[in-house]
Design a protein around this motif. Sequence first.
Motif, PDB file in Angstrom:
ATOM      1  N   ARG A   4       3.738  -6.628  39.758  1.00  0.00           N
ATOM      2  CA  ARG A   4       2.806  -5.485  39.800  1.00  0.00           C
ATOM      3  C   ARG A   4       1.671  -5.827  40.761  1.00  0.00           C
ATOM      4  NH1 ARG A   4       1.526  -5.872  33.645  1.00  0.00           N
ATOM      5  NH2 ARG A   4       1.410  -7.965  34.448  1.00  0.00           N
ATOM      6  N   ILE A   5       1.682  -5.144  41.910  1.00  0.00           N
ATOM      7  CA  ILE A   5       0.598  -5.369  42.889  1.00  0.00           C
ATOM      8  C   ILE A   5      -0.301  -4.133  42.863  1.00  0.00           C
ATOM      9  CG2 ILE A   5       0.039  -5.818  45.306  1.00  0.00           C
ATOM     10  CD1 ILE A   5       2.887  -6.948  45.622  1.00  0.00           C
ATOM     11  N   VAL A   6      -1.570  -4.352  42.579  1.00  0.00           N
ATOM     12  CA  VAL A   6      -2.509  -3.228  42.489  1.00  0.00           C
ATOM     13  C   VAL A   6      -3.532  -3.353  43.613  1.00  0.00           C
ATOM     14  CG1 VAL A   6      -4.286  -2.116  41.058  1.00  0.00           C
ATOM     15  CG2 VAL A   6      -2.190  -2.998  40.001  1.00  0.00           C
ATOM     16  N   ILE A   7      -3.757  -2.247  44.316  1.00  0.00           N
ATOM     17  CA  ILE A   7      -4.748  -2.228  45.392  1.00  0.00           C
ATOM     18  C   ILE A   7      -5.848  -1.253  44.981  1.00  0.00           C
ATOM     19  CG2 ILE A   7      -5.157  -1.746  47.847  1.00  0.00           C
ATOM     20  CD1 ILE A   7      -2.090  -2.241  48.235  1.00  0.00           C
ATOM     21  N   GLY A  14      -7.247  -1.138  52.286  1.00  0.00           N
ATOM     22  CA  GLY A  14      -6.260  -0.877  51.239  1.00  0.00           C
ATOM     23  C   GLY A  14      -5.014  -0.185  51.767  1.00  0.00           C
ATOM     24  N   PHE A  15      -5.212   0.782  52.665  1.00  0.00           N
ATOM     25  CA  PHE A  15      -4.068   1.515  53.210  1.00  0.00           C
ATOM     26  C   PHE A  15      -3.134   0.574  53.973  1.00  0.00           C
ATOM     27  CE2 PHE A  15      -2.248   3.590  56.987  1.00  0.00           C
ATOM     28  CZ  PHE A  15      -1.385   4.487  56.370  1.00  0.00           C
ATOM     29  N   THR A  33       0.780  -0.266  43.366  1.00  0.00           N
ATOM     30  CA  THR A  33      -0.057   0.843  42.894  1.00  0.00           C
ATOM     31  C   THR A  33      -1.339   0.846  43.725  1.00  0.00           C
ATOM     32  OG1 THR A  33       0.766   0.493  40.651  1.00  0.00           O
ATOM     33  CG2 THR A  33      -1.237   1.818  40.877  1.00  0.00           C
ATOM     34  N   LEU A  34      -1.693   2.015  44.252  1.00  0.00           N
ATOM     35  CA  LEU A  34      -2.937   2.130  45.010  1.00  0.00           C
ATOM     36  C   LEU A  34      -3.866   3.075  44.251  1.00  0.00           C
ATOM     37  CD1 LEU A  34      -4.599   1.713  47.652  1.00  0.00           C
ATOM     38  CD2 LEU A  34      -3.426   3.691  48.586  1.00  0.00           C
ATOM     39  N   VAL A  35      -5.066   2.581  43.924  1.00  0.00           N
ATOM     40  CA  VAL A  35      -6.033   3.419  43.208  1.00  0.00           C
ATOM     41  C   VAL A  35      -7.119   3.830  44.189  1.00  0.00           C
ATOM     42  CG1 VAL A  35      -7.643   3.549  41.269  1.00  0.00           C
ATOM     43  CG2 VAL A  35      -5.628   2.054  41.125  1.00  0.00           C
TER      44      VAL A  35
END
Length: 470
Positions: A4-7, A14-15, A33-35
């Motif tokens: 699980r990689i969260v940005i 981030g993009f 996942t990008l928040v």
Amino acid sequence: MAWRIVIAGGGFGGFYAARTLERILPAQAAHITLVNDVNFLLYTPLLPGAAAGTLEPRHVVVPLREELRHTDLRLGTVTHAEPHAACIHVRSLEGHVEEIHYDQLVVALGSVSRTLPIPGLAEHAIGFKTLSEAIALRNHVLRTLEMAESLDDPKAREAHLNYVFVGGGYAGVEGLAELQDFAADVIELYPRCRVQGMRWMLVEAGDRIMREISPDLAEFTERELRSRGIEFRKQTTVQRVGPDAIELSTGERIPTRTVCWTAGVKPHPVVERLGLPLEKGRIKVDRTMRVEGRDDVWAIGDAAAVPDPAHGRRVASPPTAQHAIRQGKRTARNIAATLGTGRVRPFRYRTLGAFVDLGRYQAVAATVGIKWRGFPAWFLARTYHMAMMPGIKRQIRLLVDWTVDLLFPRDASELGQLGHPPALDRMPLEAQSVGGTPGEVVPAEARLDRRQGAEGAPRPAAAGAPANRS
Ligand SMILES: Cc1cc2nc3c(=O)[nH]c(=O)nc-3n(C[C@H](O)[C@H](O)[C@H](O)COP(=O)(O)OP(=O)(O)OC[C@H]3O[C@@H](n4cnc5c(N)ncnc54)[C@H](O)[C@@H]3O)c2cc1C
């Protein structure tokens, strides 16, 4: 099981981290996942063009869902984090707070305008960092012209026709140059204003503008802007900002209804709530962008103090998109390396150049040791940004906008009402009090409109809420 990689943060850093991860990791190996609090990346170098009406606002953003097909985009606001529990807390659009757990976290939450405790600043000035601020400024300039045109007394018109920018970094200089160029174009449509003339001014605390580029290019910029009638107040600070005037350390009091604050940035305040070590407000990381003391957290872009290879890693990298993009890409590769693909390497990028677009087919640029000015620099800057804009569709839109701008005069419609339709059972927005209530988040347009006010209408106490920021 997939990692699980969260940005956190979907701007430049981030993009590009997400895009690189999509490209280098097999889909089944990682769940990305990008928040982000909006569903687009704002291409800030083109923000002055949007403010000046050269570019359509929608053409200076990149829809994240279109460009990131294998990333799970979560629209929401990161409120805080618990690094020991490996989770971040996110408030979703509809208000509930959820915990998102990660194996690897990238923090790329960017920065906000850096303000100072100057009386009246928060209430009466606007920043130039978000799309809403840029568009609000354009609409506001048009409203000042409309307002001035309606006044019989030239003295009363003065405050409407004076525009003050504070902060001479490239963002401020570009914003001032493009907006002044726009106003100089459309003033032809306002006979009284044209006869009276406008006054545009840049206030800078230091002894030169644009420290990001070489002194001779900064001097060229200043000469070019002076030749358009723009005034400079260097080694000057702001003492007070009022609803219809600004006071400077020189003792001058300039009547104005437009003060744009572009005096630098600071890391997004939420980084203080992430439980990570900080260095001068930015997240402390090593040369590989891994957060000090944590194996599973990385930080990049304006929010992180990434040691700058161009200065022997003694200082933090400058807050620029160029750096954020390369840090995003490198971090993605480093994360892949921790998962077993490749090697963790340090961030090595050194600035290749800088462009400062001044409108009117003028710019200055420094690229790999070569300095450009005037039209060639302007052409180069546009070509560069077009090439850097993700997606061929958006590149073509930019080209069309710029071509149309070459051929036709700019549009002078004031569209400040967009996005604020009147409620069905209420008075139209313009007729309502814009006084605000405590705690109310006031959009940038409404704050400027309050300053603008109707002549003779009482000016309400300021709310001072930051525009479009979480
Ligand atoms: C007018 C202007 C012109 C510029 N021109 C240039 C230029 O020509 N060249 C250059 O190199 N740099 C330029 N910059 C600087 C550049 O924009 C920044 O350095 C760059 O955007 C930093 O990238 P980042 O990923 O760190 O942050 P950002 O790109 O700002 O991205 C941060 C993201 O996080 C989101 N976010 C923030 N808080 C939260 C939260 N709590 N929860 C969820 N999401 C959140 C934001 O909405 C944003 O999408 C300019 C800046 C401005 C303002």
